[in-house]
Write an enzyme that holds these catalytic residues in place. Sequence first.
Site, PDB file in Angstrom:
ATOM      1  N   SER A 147       0.831  -1.205   0.000  1.00 35.92           N
ATOM      2  CA  SER A 147       0.000   0.000   0.000  1.00 35.92           C
ATOM      3  C   SER A 147       0.863   1.252   0.000  1.00 35.92           C
ATOM      4  O   SER A 147       1.868   1.329   0.719  1.00 35.92           O
ATOM      5  CB  SER A 147      -0.907   0.032   1.228  1.00 35.92           C
ATOM      6  OG  SER A 147      -1.555   1.288   1.351  1.00 35.92           O
ATOM      7  N   TYR A 180      -5.949  -3.011   7.926  1.00 33.91           N
ATOM      8  CA  TYR A 180      -5.321  -3.032   6.591  1.00 33.91           C
ATOM      9  C   TYR A 180      -3.950  -2.374   6.638  1.00 33.91           C
ATOM     10  O   TYR A 180      -2.947  -2.964   6.190  1.00 33.91           O
ATOM     11  CB  TYR A 180      -6.235  -2.320   5.600  1.00 33.91           C
ATOM     12  CG  TYR A 180      -5.612  -2.068   4.249  1.00 33.91           C
ATOM     13  CD1 TYR A 180      -5.458  -3.103   3.329  1.00 33.91           C
ATOM     14  CD2 TYR A 180      -5.184  -0.795   3.887  1.00 33.91           C
ATOM     15  CE1 TYR A 180      -4.891  -2.873   2.078  1.00 33.91           C
ATOM     16  CE2 TYR A 180      -4.612  -0.554   2.651  1.00 33.91           C
ATOM     17  CZ  TYR A 180      -4.474  -1.594   1.745  1.00 33.91           C
ATOM     18  OH  TYR A 180      -3.902  -1.362   0.510  1.00 33.91           O
TER      19      TYR A 180
END
Length: 259
Positions: free
Chosen positions: A139, A152
């Site tokens: 990410s 996450y």
Amino acid sequence: MSELRDAAGLRILIVGASSGIGHAVARRAAARGATVAVAARRVELLTELAESIGGTAFELDVQDAKAIEKVVPQAVESLGGSVDAVLFTSTVVPFAYIEDTDVATWLHAYAVNALGANYVLRASLPHLSEDGVVLITSSREVGRPRAGVAAYDASKAALDEILNAWRSEHPDLSLIRVGMGPTEDTEILRGADRDLLEELFKSWVEHGQLPAQMSELDDVANTLVSLVTAAYANPSVVPEIVQLSPRIRKRPSKEETGS
């Protein structure tokens, strides 16, 4: 512009290809000449994809380490006994405020986003060709947390440290970590609570964390394939850490469009 065929002859395994980025990468890799095997949980979608690109499909839940140990060699065998590139694009994004994130949600995020990638890499390592490449999506937001995605963000940070350990212990490995930015049409919001999302979107806008535009899915997929082909063709160089961000393009004014 003619279609690129720079992946011709490459044997590629894509894990997490039933939808979104993995699905698009499989299509682009095949269009650019690669032989592709795909693996994911939703086998019906996966089988349809494999048939459309002339590849092979394998059902796989990346939370199951034993299944990974079984399925990865089967996929490699379908590619001829060796693999030139492995791409891990599986991800889960649980949306919840941190105080509402229960143990099961934390464990699920880590199992898929961090440990799943680790075990796929481990299972793939003995089957990589001499100049083989492993690309794992992470990410762009690691270190820049947003509200509502603590599990996450934390799991992707853990993934980054896992990949650092792999580089330390296997400096001969061509390992690419790609920080994914906001991308259209990825199903990332599938199943999320709409009221919660509305709250989170407001928070992200207030903190400047929501871009005006997102990257197009096919552009992202083509970029990932290009990273693989470039790394494979230039084996003395590893693009270790790549960040993908949306290019915010100026929208034409009414005067420019004549409307």
